[in-house]
Every structure is written in structure tokens, then in C-alpha cells.
Design a protein around this motif. Structure first.
Motif, PDB file in Angstrom:
ATOM      1  N   GLY A   1      -2.703  -4.318 -11.789  1.00 10.64           N
ATOM      2  CA  GLY A   1      -4.090  -4.696 -11.582  1.00 10.64           C
ATOM      3  C   GLY A   1      -4.295  -5.609 -10.393  1.00 10.64           C
ATOM      4  O   GLY A   1      -5.388  -6.062 -10.134  1.00 10.64           O
TER       5      GLY A   1
ATOM      6  N   GLU B   1       0.826  -1.207   0.000  1.00  8.88           N
ATOM      7  CA  GLU B   1       0.000   0.000   0.000  1.00  8.88           C
ATOM      8  C   GLU B   1       0.860   1.257   0.000  1.00  8.88           C
ATOM      9  O   GLU B   1       0.600   2.202  -0.742  1.00  8.88           O
ATOM     10  CB  GLU B   1      -0.936   0.004   1.203  1.00  8.88           C
ATOM     11  CG  GLU B   1      -1.799   1.252   1.266  1.00  8.88           C
ATOM     12  CD  GLU B   1      -2.582   1.361   2.552  1.00  8.88           C
ATOM     13  OE1 GLU B   1      -3.332   2.344   2.684  1.00  8.88           O
ATOM     14  OE2 GLU B   1      -2.434   0.490   3.440  1.00  8.88           O
TER      15      GLU B   1
ATOM     16  N   PHE C   1       2.679   1.384  -3.622  1.00 14.52           N
ATOM     17  CA  PHE C   1       1.881   1.506  -4.836  1.00 14.52           C
ATOM     18  C   PHE C   1       0.507   2.124  -4.637  1.00 14.52           C
ATOM     19  O   PHE C   1      -0.161   2.450  -5.613  1.00 14.52           O
ATOM     20  CB  PHE C   1       1.693   0.127  -5.478  1.00 14.52           C
ATOM     21  CG  PHE C   1       2.985  -0.579  -5.791  1.00 14.52           C
ATOM     22  CD1 PHE C   1       3.856  -0.069  -6.740  1.00 14.52           C
ATOM     23  CD2 PHE C   1       3.336  -1.741  -5.138  1.00 14.52           C
ATOM     24  CE1 PHE C   1       5.047  -0.712  -7.035  1.00 14.52           C
ATOM     25  CE2 PHE C   1       4.518  -2.400  -5.424  1.00 14.52           C
ATOM     26  CZ  PHE C   1       5.372  -1.876  -6.374  1.00 14.52           C
ATOM     27  N   GLY C   2       0.040   2.242  -3.395  1.00 16.62           N
ATOM     28  CA  GLY C   2      -1.319   2.714  -3.172  1.00 16.62           C
ATOM     29  C   GLY C   2      -2.309   1.614  -3.537  1.00 16.62           C
ATOM     30  O   GLY C   2      -1.960   0.442  -3.635  1.00 16.62           O
ATOM     31  N   TYR C   3      -3.546   2.020  -3.758  1.00 23.07           N
ATOM     32  CA  TYR C   3      -4.577   1.031  -4.077  1.00 23.07           C
ATOM     33  C   TYR C   3      -4.755   0.814  -5.576  1.00 23.07           C
ATOM     34  O   TYR C   3      -5.435  -0.102  -5.991  1.00 23.07           O
ATOM     35  CB  TYR C   3      -5.912   1.433  -3.454  1.00 23.07           C
ATOM     36  CG  TYR C   3      -5.904   1.287  -1.957  1.00 23.07           C
ATOM     37  CD1 TYR C   3      -5.870   0.035  -1.368  1.00 23.07           C
ATOM     38  CD2 TYR C   3      -5.911   2.406  -1.136  1.00 23.07           C
ATOM     39  CE1 TYR C   3      -5.850  -0.105   0.010  1.00 23.07           C
ATOM     40  CE2 TYR C   3      -5.894   2.265   0.238  1.00 23.07           C
ATOM     41  CZ  TYR C   3      -5.872   1.017   0.806  1.00 23.07           C
ATOM     42  OH  TYR C   3      -5.853   0.883   2.159  1.00 23.07           O
ATOM     43  N   THR C   4      -4.165   1.683  -6.379  1.00 22.12           N
ATOM     44  CA  THR C   4      -4.232   1.481  -7.826  1.00 22.12           C
ATOM     45  C   THR C   4      -2.829   1.205  -8.332  1.00 22.12           C
ATOM     46  O   THR C   4      -1.901   1.966  -8.090  1.00 22.12           O
ATOM     47  CB  THR C   4      -4.797   2.722  -8.530  1.00 22.12           C
ATOM     48  OG1 THR C   4      -4.005   3.864  -8.197  1.00 22.12           O
ATOM     49  CG2 THR C   4      -6.228   2.979  -8.113  1.00 22.12           C
ATOM     50  N   HIS C   5      -2.688   0.091  -8.990  1.00 22.65           N
ATOM     51  CA  HIS C   5      -1.374  -0.301  -9.484  1.00 22.65           C
ATOM     52  C   HIS C   5      -1.529  -0.794 -10.911  1.00 22.65           C
ATOM     53  O   HIS C   5      -2.515  -1.458 -11.237  1.00 22.65           O
ATOM     54  CB  HIS C   5      -0.789  -1.406  -8.602  1.00 22.65           C
ATOM     55  CG  HIS C   5       0.629  -1.717  -8.929  1.00 22.65           C
ATOM     56  ND1 HIS C   5       0.966  -2.665  -9.848  1.00 22.65           N
ATOM     57  CD2 HIS C   5       1.792  -1.179  -8.501  1.00 22.65           C
ATOM     58  CE1 HIS C   5       2.283  -2.714  -9.955  1.00 22.65           C
ATOM     59  NE2 HIS C   5       2.792  -1.817  -9.146  1.00 22.65           N
ATOM     60  N   PRO C   6      -0.567  -0.483 -11.792  1.00 23.32           N
ATOM     61  CA  PRO C   6      -0.680  -0.880 -13.193  1.00 23.32           C
ATOM     62  C   PRO C   6      -0.816  -2.389 -13.412  1.00 23.32           C
ATOM     63  O   PRO C   6      -1.368  -2.822 -14.418  1.00 23.32           O
ATOM     64  CB  PRO C   6       0.609  -0.374 -13.839  1.00 23.32           C
ATOM     65  CG  PRO C   6       1.358   0.365 -12.811  1.00 23.32           C
ATOM     66  CD  PRO C   6       0.634   0.280 -11.518  1.00 23.32           C
TER      67      PRO C   6
END
Length: 99
Positions: A75, A65, A68-73
Motif C-alpha cells: 500500500g 516502479e 512493483f509498478g504503481y500497485t503494491h500489496p
């Protein structure tokens, strides 16, 4: 992204602990989820949902987290660690009695 394929002998060892590397999206058994591991080359692993209750695994999730946070390339959940480190953590979880 490279999908990791182990020799059959390693699959047998990992299957004992129910932690596998797999090559397809549709091959995730019920009660499992996939994570991606690696720094330069990313590999996909299928992990039992029961691992979510362990502090070591939760630490990996927190690291993912933060990185990368909650959005990651990719998927999916990607752990920012070496494959060897990840496998050591999985072994330690298995020793704590997950499987």
C-alpha cells in the motif's frame, strides 16, 4: 512486515537528518512521507519530502516502479534494496545538504 524500531541513540542520529523509522500510520509529520525498505524483512521509514528532488532518491523511486509498478500489496512505496543500502543513500543525500 516488521516495523523497525531503533535504539534511542540511533533515533537521535537519524533525527538530525530527519529520517526516522516509525511504527504508526498517524505519526507522519507534515512535509514527510513513508517508504518501506527491505528484501526479506520490510521496515517503514519516514522521509522528508525534500528528498524527492535528489537524483539518488529518484533512482530508488524508479527501481521501485520497475520492481512493483504503481500497485503494491504494502500500500506504499517499497524500495527493493537492503536496509543498509538505503541508509547509505540517505546519508549521502544528507551530505549533499538536504538537512
Amino acid at each position: 512486515m516488521a516495523l523497525h524500531k531503533f535504539p534511542k541513540m540511533v533515533y537521535a542520529k537519524l533525527a538530525k537528518g530527519r529520517c526516522l523509522s516509525s511504527s504508526g500510520v498517524f505519526d507522519v509529520p507534515k512535509g514527510h512521507f513513508c517508504v518501506y525498505v527491505g528484501e526479506n524483512t520490510v521496515k517503514r521509514f519516514t522521509i522528508p519530502l525534500s528528498y524527492l528532488k535528489y537524483t539518488l532518491f529518484q533512482t530508488l523511486l524508479n527501481m521501485a516502479e520497475e520492481e512493483f509498478g504503481y500497485t503494491h500489496p504494502m500500500g506504499g512505496v517499497t524500495f527493493p534494496c537492503k536496509e543498509e543500502t538505503f541508509l547509505q543513500i540517505i546519508q549521502r543525500i544528507q551530505l549533499e545538504g538536504v538537512c
